[in-house]
Design an enzyme around this catalytic site. Structure first.
Site, PDB file in Angstrom:
ATOM      1  N   GLU A 196      12.203   1.411   7.871  1.00 30.16           N
ATOM      2  CA  GLU A 196      11.165   0.557   7.298  1.00 30.16           C
ATOM      3  C   GLU A 196      11.477   0.167   5.861  1.00 30.16           C
ATOM      4  O   GLU A 196      11.158  -0.935   5.422  1.00 30.16           O
ATOM      5  CB  GLU A 196       9.840   1.332   7.367  1.00 30.16           C
ATOM      6  CG  GLU A 196       8.652   0.634   6.761  1.00 30.16           C
ATOM      7  CD  GLU A 196       7.482   1.574   6.548  1.00 30.16           C
ATOM      8  OE1 GLU A 196       6.356   1.074   6.480  1.00 30.16           O
ATOM      9  OE2 GLU A 196       7.692   2.802   6.425  1.00 30.16           O
ATOM     10  N   ASP A 211       0.844  -1.190   0.000  1.00 26.23           N
ATOM     11  CA  ASP A 211       0.000   0.000   0.000  1.00 26.23           C
ATOM     12  C   ASP A 211       0.883   1.244   0.000  1.00 26.23           C
ATOM     13  O   ASP A 211       1.372   1.619   1.054  1.00 26.23           O
ATOM     14  CB  ASP A 211      -0.990  -0.011   1.168  1.00 26.23           C
ATOM     15  CG  ASP A 211      -0.347  -0.396   2.505  1.00 26.23           C
ATOM     16  OD1 ASP A 211       0.757  -0.968   2.539  1.00 26.23           O
ATOM     17  OD2 ASP A 211      -0.976  -0.114   3.531  1.00 26.23           O
TER      18      ASP A 211
END
Length: 569
Positions: free
Chosen positions: A523, A321
């Protein structure tokens, strides 16, 4: 309650009893607040507000909010009144978890990364290992005693969170967290994560995207069986397998239920069943509601907006996403059509689940289940090759059966419906033994990867399209590096192992330099520049970070680091 192919799930409308309903009204609705101006935040994140916990019951809080002074045509609440209200009636985001000291954590575990000989790299690896302690949490007693006041779901065991805004356990992140925990010899913590995920399957019929009430409308890439397999591989814990198998059977039914299953007839007239992502949600995601409403403002009709919201939530279910993978027009976000795409990687994960269930059934002596799932795995392998494989490109490509919503009837395969853009997901099948055991195939795919343009100085790019979305160029993500590297490595092909190690070394170096520059693990990373973290997407770059830590430790355990090898870029 709803029934999806035998999996009993909680209706997402049950979320109305949660405090996120109040914030959908007062924070995320857009009627009463101008977010950035009100809260003075350059990067307003609605997730923070749906993560707050109520101090008292919802009706009392709602009544107080309704009584706040208003001004202007829109009935705007002043900044100060709103801030006082939030401080009075809500606990801060993250207060529903407490720090937990894992019993199996040791500053330097016995037998930790024996192949890492370079003292500088070893010192850093121990710092990364120590991050497990920083990321360990337990659900607070308040959540367990009064779950109605929290969006956090009550979990029976301790968790490891990814970090930063991700204050709860996440489904597919947990696989790489567990791989890192196993390298860190933290077997008890790894099993606790699996126990929590089994609890979610038992409660909802599938593993949720994350352990929040607002995530009950969707799952994430199904890797629970892979987690159990890796833990069993290290511990031979038959009881864990026994506890997990019923949940895995339920999860398999969920991913093969009517909303997920699509039948494709190949060029030879054979029918193949494959799966797609399909979130049970057609509203703005509560944790990203302001963003979703703004994106949907391009649509005039309510039904078109609802379909768009489903496509957004389904893309979130994919873990990607967002990405141009899911767009009909790669330059226009509003053309998301996730539910109309059969993804290569999802079907690879389900194939792995089928293989693992067969393995676990054999361990437990359930012969008929074993035979049934071996047969299912073989059928899915054939489906993956028939529908996704592109011999000319040497890659497996996502497939879009139609230009609109997928029908229940079977559709005839057409070559033009394969998405011929290069994505890292096109190489994920190598992760599965059924594909990587074919040496000629591995050599073909390896050559395709090397010429694809995806391999860069600091790792494998997610795509070649710089769309501004985080699951596109120039970002590289730890899970994708790991699956491709592990697939190449385990193929047994000498040249593939060499390529795998080269990619792993690049990835370790960029993580190391980034850590030394910023003091944090990130991340995602920019694969063009060694030591640079990634960007794009709907929130600011995050640190912590669960799966990045896990993949670095896994790579170091596998490949080591010679004393004379430089760690610099």
């Amino acid at each position: 309650m709803s029934n999806y192919g035998g999996a009993i799930t909680t209706d997402p409308s049950d979320l109305t009893r949660q405090n996120l309903n109040l914030f959908s009204l007062i924070i995320v609705s857009g009627n009463n607040v101008s977010y950035n101006k009100t809260f003075g935040e350059e990067d307003f994140d609605p997730k923070r507000y749906v993560d707050l916990s109520l101090k008292s019951n919802l009706s009392k809080t709602q009544k107080t909010f309704d009584g706040l002074p208003r001004s202007g045509e829109n009935g705007t609440v002043s900044v100060e009144d709103l801030k006082v209200f939030i401080a009075t009636y809500f606990d801060d985001a993250g207060d529903d978890l407490v720090y937990y000291d894992p019993e199996d954590f040791f500053p330097e575990p016995q037998g930790f990364l024996p192949k890492v000989k370079n003292p500088e790299v070893r010192s850093w690896a121990l710092e990364v290992h120590a991050l497990w302690k920083n990321l360990s949490r337990k659900v607070s007693d308040g959540v367990l005693e009064h779950s109605e006041l929290h969006t956090m779901l009550p979990l029976p065991e301790a968790v490891v969170v990814p970090g930063s805004r991700f204050r709860e356990v996440y489904y597919w992140d947990s696989y790489w967290v567990i791989r890192g925990l196993l390298a860190s010899k933290m077997y008890t913590t790894a099993k606790a994560i699996v126990t929590n995920l089994i609890f979610l399957v038992d409660t909802y019929g599938y593993a949720l995207n994350g352990a929040r009430a607002y995530y009950t409308n969707r799952s994430q890439p199904p890797l629970l069986s892979a987690m159990v397999y890796e833990i069993y591989n290290r511990t031979c814990d038959v009881e864990l397998v026994r506890k997990a198998l019923p949940a895995l059977l339920e999860e398999h039914a969920f991913w093969n239920s009517e909303i997920h299953k699509v039948t494709i007839q190949d060029a030879q007239g054979s029918n193949h069943n494959l799966s797609r992502y399909y979130a049970m949600w057609n509203k703005p995601r509560p944790e990203s509601s302001t963003i979703d409403k703004e994106s949907a403002s391009k649509f005039s009709g309510n039904s078109k907006k609802q379909q768009f919201y489903r496509e957004v939530a389904s893309a979130a279910e994919s873990g990607w996403d967002f990405s141009t993978r899911w767009m009909r027009n790669t330059s226009e976000f509003s053309t998301l059509s996730t539910t109309s795409i059969l993804p290569v990687d999802l079907n690879v994960y389900i194939l792995k689940m089928e293989q693992n269930i067969a393995f676990f059934a054999n361990v437990l002596g359930h012969k008929s289940t074993m035979e049934s799932f071996l047969e299912a795995a073989e059928a899915r392998k054939n489906a993956i090759n028939s529908v996704f494989w592109n011999d000319e490109m040497g890659q497996w490509l996502d497939y879009r059966p139609t230009n609109g919503p997928i029908c229940k009837e079977s559709e005839t395969w057409q070559a033009c419906n394969q998405n011929q853009n290069a994505y890292a997901s096109n190489f994920i099948p190598l992760w599965i033994d059924l594909f990587r055991s074919d040496a000629a195939l591995v050599e073909n795919v390896m050559g395709s990867l090397q010429s694809s343009g995806l391999v860069h100085a600091a790792g494998i790019a997610t795509s070649l399209i710089n769309s501004g979305q985080q699951w596109d160029f120039p970002n590289g993500w730890a899970p994708l590096q790991h699956m491709i590297v592990e697939g190449l490595l385990r193929s047994g092909v000498k040249e593939a192992r060499s390529l795998a190690e080269d990619i792993a070394v690049r990835w370790i170096k960029t993580n190391y330099i980034g850590y030394k520059k910023t003091g944090a693990m990130h991340e995602k990373y920019d694969v063009q520049k060694c030591g640079a973290f990634g960007g794009g997407g709907e929130y600011i770059p995050q640190t912590g970070f669960g799966w990045s830590n896990g993949v670095v430790l896994t790579f170091l355990e596998e490949f080591g680091w010679p004393e004379d090898r430089s760690i610099g870029c």
